[in-house]
Motif scaffolding. Sequence first.
Motif, mmCIF file in Angstrom:
data_model
loop_
_atom_site.group_PDB
_atom_site.id
_atom_site.type_symbol
_atom_site.label_atom_id
_atom_site.label_comp_id
_atom_site.label_asym_id
_atom_site.label_seq_id
_atom_site.Cartn_x
_atom_site.Cartn_y
_atom_site.Cartn_z
ATOM 1 N N GLU A 1 68.597 5.729 22.386
ATOM 2 C CA GLU A 1 68.761 5.738 23.842
ATOM 3 C C GLU A 1 70.229 5.616 24.221
ATOM 4 O O GLU A 1 70.659 6.098 25.269
ATOM 5 C CB GLU A 1 67.954 4.608 24.469
ATOM 6 N N ALA A 2 71.044 5.001 23.340
ATOM 7 C CA ALA A 2 72.448 4.743 23.643
ATOM 8 C C ALA A 2 73.385 5.810 23.112
ATOM 9 O O ALA A 2 74.540 5.889 23.529
ATOM 10 C CB ALA A 2 72.867 3.386 23.074
ATOM 11 N N LEU A 3 72.932 6.623 22.154
ATOM 12 C CA LEU A 3 73.821 7.564 21.493
ATOM 13 C C LEU A 3 73.228 8.967 21.521
ATOM 14 O O LEU A 3 72.142 9.207 20.989
ATOM 15 C CB LEU A 3 74.064 7.138 20.047
ATOM 16 N N ASN A 4 73.959 9.901 22.175
ATOM 17 C CA ASN A 4 73.498 11.275 22.316
ATOM 18 C C ASN A 4 74.612 12.241 21.928
ATOM 19 O O ASN A 4 75.801 11.958 22.147
ATOM 20 C CB ASN A 4 73.072 11.558 23.762
ATOM 21 N N ALA A 5 74.212 13.373 21.382
ATOM 22 C CA ALA A 5 75.181 14.385 20.964
ATOM 23 C C ALA A 5 74.888 15.709 21.655
ATOM 24 O O ALA A 5 73.732 16.084 21.858
ATOM 25 C CB ALA A 5 75.129 14.577 19.445
ATOM 26 N N THR A 6 75.958 16.404 22.007
ATOM 27 C CA THR A 6 75.893 17.774 22.520
ATOM 28 C C THR A 6 76.781 18.632 21.637
ATOM 29 O O THR A 6 77.916 18.246 21.333
ATOM 30 C CB THR A 6 76.373 17.851 23.974
ATOM 31 N N PHE A 7 76.295 19.796 21.222
ATOM 32 C CA PHE A 7 77.062 20.621 20.298
ATOM 33 C C PHE A 7 76.655 22.076 20.495
ATOM 34 O O PHE A 7 75.590 22.377 21.061
ATOM 35 C CB PHE A 7 76.828 20.183 18.851
ATOM 36 N N GLY A 8 77.499 22.979 20.035
ATOM 37 C CA GLY A 8 77.161 24.384 20.238
ATOM 38 C C GLY A 8 78.094 25.343 19.544
ATOM 39 O O GLY A 8 79.164 24.972 19.040
ATOM 40 N N LEU A 9 77.668 26.603 19.534
ATOM 41 C CA LEU A 9 78.428 27.726 19.005
ATOM 42 C C LEU A 9 78.460 28.832 20.053
ATOM 43 O O LEU A 9 77.473 29.037 20.767
ATOM 44 C CB LEU A 9 77.790 28.264 17.721
ATOM 45 N N GLU A 10 79.578 29.547 20.150
ATOM 46 C CA GLU A 10 79.707 30.632 21.120
ATOM 47 C C GLU A 10 80.447 31.812 20.503
ATOM 48 O O GLU A 10 81.395 31.626 19.730
ATOM 49 C CB GLU A 10 80.474 30.160 22.365
ATOM 50 N N HIS A 11 80.008 32.997 20.854
ATOM 51 C CA HIS A 11 80.741 34.219 20.521
ATOM 52 C C HIS A 11 80.899 35.024 21.806
ATOM 53 O O HIS A 11 79.913 35.362 22.465
ATOM 54 C CB HIS A 11 79.996 35.064 19.487
ATOM 55 N N GLU A 12 82.127 35.307 22.164
ATOM 56 C CA GLU A 12 82.407 36.010 23.418
ATOM 57 C C GLU A 12 83.261 37.242 23.150
ATOM 58 O O GLU A 12 84.254 37.180 22.411
ATOM 59 C CB GLU A 12 83.133 35.088 24.396
ATOM 60 N N LYS A 13 82.874 38.350 23.765
ATOM 61 C CA LYS A 13 83.678 39.570 23.726
ATOM 62 C C LYS A 13 83.997 39.980 25.152
ATOM 63 O O LYS A 13 83.093 40.161 25.971
ATOM 64 C CB LYS A 13 82.950 40.704 23.000
ATOM 65 N N SER A 14 85.271 40.112 25.449
ATOM 66 C CA SER A 14 85.731 40.499 26.780
ATOM 67 C C SER A 14 86.381 41.868 26.712
ATOM 68 O O SER A 14 87.115 42.175 25.760
ATOM 69 C CB SER A 14 86.740 39.479 27.319
ATOM 70 N N GLU A 15 86.124 42.667 27.732
ATOM 71 C CA GLU A 15 86.709 43.997 27.817
ATOM 72 C C GLU A 15 87.177 44.254 29.239
ATOM 73 O O GLU A 15 86.575 43.764 30.194
ATOM 74 C CB GLU A 15 85.690 45.073 27.428
#
Length: 652
Positions: A340-354
């Motif tokens: 209840e006291a300890l939480n994690a947020t994590f992620g991966l992203e791949h972005e292509k801009s044109e």
Amino acid sequence: MNRTAFATLAAASLLAAAPAFAVETVDQQAAAPDVAGRAGATAVEDVVVTANRSAQPIERVGASVTVLTQAAIEARQTPAVVELLAQTPGISFTRNGGVGTSTGVNIRGAESQHTVVLIDGVKLNDPSSTQGGFNFGNLLVGDTARIEVLRGAQSTLWGSQAIGGVVNIVTAEPTEALQGSLDAEAGAHGTTYFRGGIGGANERLSWRLAASRYDTDGFSAFAKGTEDDGYTNTGLSGRLNVKVTDAVSLDLRSVWSSGRNDFDAFNGDSREYGKTQELVAYAGLNFDLLDGRFRNRIGYAHTDTDRRNFNPDNKVQALTFDAEGQNRRWEYQGAFAFTEALNATFGLEHEKSEMKTRSPGDWDPNPAFGRGEAELNSAYGQLQWTVLDGLTLTGGLRYDDHAQYGDNLLGQVAAAWALNEGDTVVRASWGQGFRAPGLYELYSEYGNLTLQPEEFDSWEIGVEQRLFDRAVVSATYFNRQADNEIRYNGCSTPSTDPLCTVNGAGRWGYYRNVQKTEAQGVELVGRVDVTERLSVSANYTWTDAMSASGATDGKRLTRRPEHMANFAADYAFAFGLKTGVAVRYVGETFNNDTNTVKVGAYTLVDLRASYPINDNLEVYGRIENAFDEDYQTVLNYGAPSQGVFGGVRVRF
């Protein structure tokens, strides 16, 4: 110590605490990792979703955040989102005329391209726009149910552009089997605005569709002009959530708008006009594991901005500007509740801009497009740990691997300490920013392939105090240091600067790394329920945003007011009538880097009222700029005069 080592060290002490708590097994659920789902569209003001990319009680958030709920948005009656944002602490804006013209937002004195804008969880910064910033000119309230403004560097979770802050806009989420809304208003400058939406929800399915149409004859964008510059905007939005099982759901969301605006030059009337189409689309799969302790989201987001300008007075080629910017993003986000006291947020992203952009004209009717693209792979992780009752620490790291500029590591830490049974909250945060040059800065006709990334360090500390169960006051100090900021450099004719010539031809100018900047300031906020019927709120921001290098060292940054203030009072009569007054003060600014040309201070007063005919029908009206203040946000560009508007709302 270099920035990478500092980022790692700043987060390491908090991250090291995780194993001690991970072994505990409790019936704990993680927050949904989605800033635009049901939690994101909530009407609750004391829960925020943007700070940690999931719903959190505001007393656990170490950063400064302002929440505008649907009730607050409707009470203000303002069609343009930028006008709502300007009533919150730390935000100023510039606009080249009326609604629909080019509009930039500055948070705590940062550049407009240093603000990340989210619509239903999707970033909408346009890679083909000048320096990659978002143009707020076409952003109307539409079907918006909630706006969160997160101030300060937020690059760990939101990427390299989140230096000034993040603006998260969430469209309405249905809560009943069938519900709908209709809004219609008309007023000054031949303005009409119609909005409607319908949707429904049950245990397995939630959906909503909405549409809007805005028309105005406008006024002259050139301050001394004589012809009106009108604007039209058509908007559509939709969202669908299907709960496949208790642990698996699908999301589809989209927002589309098409606008046409007349505009003027800075020195005179013009018959020129522009057309802009913007598309935001998102598809996501949400799935929970371990009875909700481990929540996951896999999403694909697509944005497409298409802009064209025309000059009907040209004899050969009416098209004068043609640009398109696209972002395609795959992302995974997870949230895990250790305890209840300890939480994690994590992620991966791949972005292509044109992006592609060109500027045709009578002298060159069909020039080739300047084209550019970039790819970015990112990973991030953040822990939120309630160390003891009331004290919450947050720390995270972000790793970016840019195709052109290599890898970069950013860190962020924050603390929120709720004391006196939550009546006192002390907040502090520190974060880094890294912004690679935008595609327009690199590949447009003003591009420069030798540009280096911008780097930032930002911190703040503040305190919030509740008084007598009816008042809240807060004070926050913020500070930001920037290095290698990118600015436009004009070319003289003739010029000995080699970058002023491309393939043997001269050009108007180019972008270059020229500037260190420093910004510091204070935000004071207060709200009090004087009686059960009378509420008063106010905020004041002092911003000292300065150049810290070169010939302009010690000069104020352009179009950044040093002093800003807002005041609002609302009174609800016993028989149902609600009235309100809003006052906004913006101090003088400078229109050039050398601080020799001033734009005057101004004070605007708006009056509003609403009255419910019954549970489903309400009439409302407002007077904007009640005392007809003559003012400008950009030198030589006009601003709205006094205007009276009235409308009706239907809810069913």
